[in-house]
Design an enzyme around this catalytic site. Structure first.
Site, PDB file in Angstrom:
ATOM      1  N   LEU A   1       0.852  -1.225   0.036  1.00 56.02           N
ATOM      2  CA  LEU A   1      -0.103  -0.117   0.030  1.00 56.02           C
ATOM      3  C   LEU A   1       0.767   1.222  -0.171  1.00 56.02           C
ATOM      4  CD1 LEU A   1      -2.911  -1.060   2.541  1.00 56.02           C
ATOM      5  CD2 LEU A   1      -2.862  -1.382  -0.152  1.00 56.02           C
ATOM      6  N   CYS A   2       2.328   1.048  -0.291  1.00 53.79           N
ATOM      7  CA  CYS A   2       2.986   2.290  -0.426  1.00 53.79           C
ATOM      8  C   CYS A   2       2.812   3.016  -1.746  1.00 53.79           C
ATOM      9  CB  CYS A   2       4.550   1.741  -0.314  1.00 53.79           C
ATOM     10  SG  CYS A   2       5.696   2.961   0.278  1.00 53.79           S
ATOM     11  N   HIS A   3       2.841   4.279  -1.814  1.00 49.38           N
ATOM     12  CA  HIS A   3       2.586   5.133  -3.009  1.00 49.38           C
ATOM     13  C   HIS A   3       4.379   5.018  -3.628  1.00 49.38           C
ATOM     14  CE1 HIS A   3      -0.612   6.739  -0.589  1.00 49.38           C
ATOM     15  NE2 HIS A   3      -1.046   7.003  -1.821  1.00 49.38           N
TER      16      HIS A   3
ATOM     17  N   MET B   1       9.153   4.956   4.367  1.00 52.09           N
ATOM     18  CA  MET B   1       9.204   3.372   4.009  1.00 52.09           C
ATOM     19  C   MET B   1      10.518   3.521   3.133  1.00 52.09           C
ATOM     20  SD  MET B   1       7.132   2.095   5.841  1.00 52.09           S
ATOM     21  CE  MET B   1       7.370   0.334   5.362  1.00 52.09           C
ATOM     22  N   GLU B   2      10.736   4.430   2.576  1.00 54.98           N
ATOM     23  CA  GLU B   2      11.901   4.225   1.544  1.00 54.98           C
ATOM     24  C   GLU B   2      13.054   4.118   2.194  1.00 54.98           C
ATOM     25  OE1 GLU B   2       8.246   5.126  -0.770  1.00 54.98           O
ATOM     26  OE2 GLU B   2       9.029   6.185   1.020  1.00 54.98           O
TER      27      GLU B   2
ATOM     28  N   ASP C   1      24.387 -10.994   2.439  1.00 53.44           N
ATOM     29  CA  ASP C   1      24.647 -11.960   1.350  1.00 53.44           C
ATOM     30  C   ASP C   1      26.134 -11.841   0.872  1.00 53.44           C
ATOM     31  OD1 ASP C   1      23.666 -13.272  -1.116  1.00 53.44           O
ATOM     32  OD2 ASP C   1      24.566 -11.671  -2.152  1.00 53.44           O
TER      33      ASP C   1
END
Length: 158
Positions: free
Chosen positions: A75-77, A113-114, A128
């Site tokens: 739901l993140c734009h 969020m970014e 990794d």
């Protein structure tokens, strides 16, 4: 306490309408840490990891992660990021690397969020690249440190 914004009155998930919000300068800073064995830390610090420049590649991965956030978080734009800066701080005593990301945009919704996604992707990339010598690395302490701009104003972590 505020209401959750990603659910409608029937409790169904939806993407928040930000169409009427003002376009403002938005900033978010997030951070997180990866702890590792002393030998692994030395490989990262000295640039001697078998796969190459661990922090250089993790920096690019973090930036790429920030750009792909809306593909990962349902739901993140999608945002037009104007800046993503990634810093790594080596902690010799703790055998750890702290990743800090500052994300910026001029838009109608925040970049928290970014910034958080970028930190996680950067730290996962370190994992990794070093997992062949240390599968016990621990990623943690990921959090938002500050956000600026927007209707809800500024916020800084305690």
């Amino acid at each position: 306490m505020s209401q959750l914004t990603h659910f409608d009155s029937a409790g169904q998930a939806h993407m928040v309408d930000v169409g009427d919000k003002a376009v403002t300068h938005r900033v978010a800073v997030a951070t997180g840490t990866i702890r590792m064995l002393p030998e692994t830390f030395a490989l990262v610090r000295d640039g001697n990891a078998k796969k190459g420049d661990v922090l250089g590649i993790a920096r690019v991965a973090a930036i790429q992660g920030s750009k792909r956030t809306s593909d990962l978080i349902p739901l993140c734009h999608p945002l037009a990021l104007t800046k993503v800066a990634v810093e790594f701080e080596l902690n010799e005593a703790g055998h750890s690397v702290r990743c800090t990301v500052r994300a910026e945009t001029r838009g109608q919704t925040g970049v928290e969020m970014e910034a958080l996604t970028a930190v996680q992707v950067g730290l996962l990339t370190i994992y990794d690249m070093c997992k062949a010598v240390d599968r016990g690395m621990v990623i943690g302490d990921v959090r938002l440190m500050e956000k600026r701009g927007g209707k809800s104003g500024d916020w800084v972590a305690d």
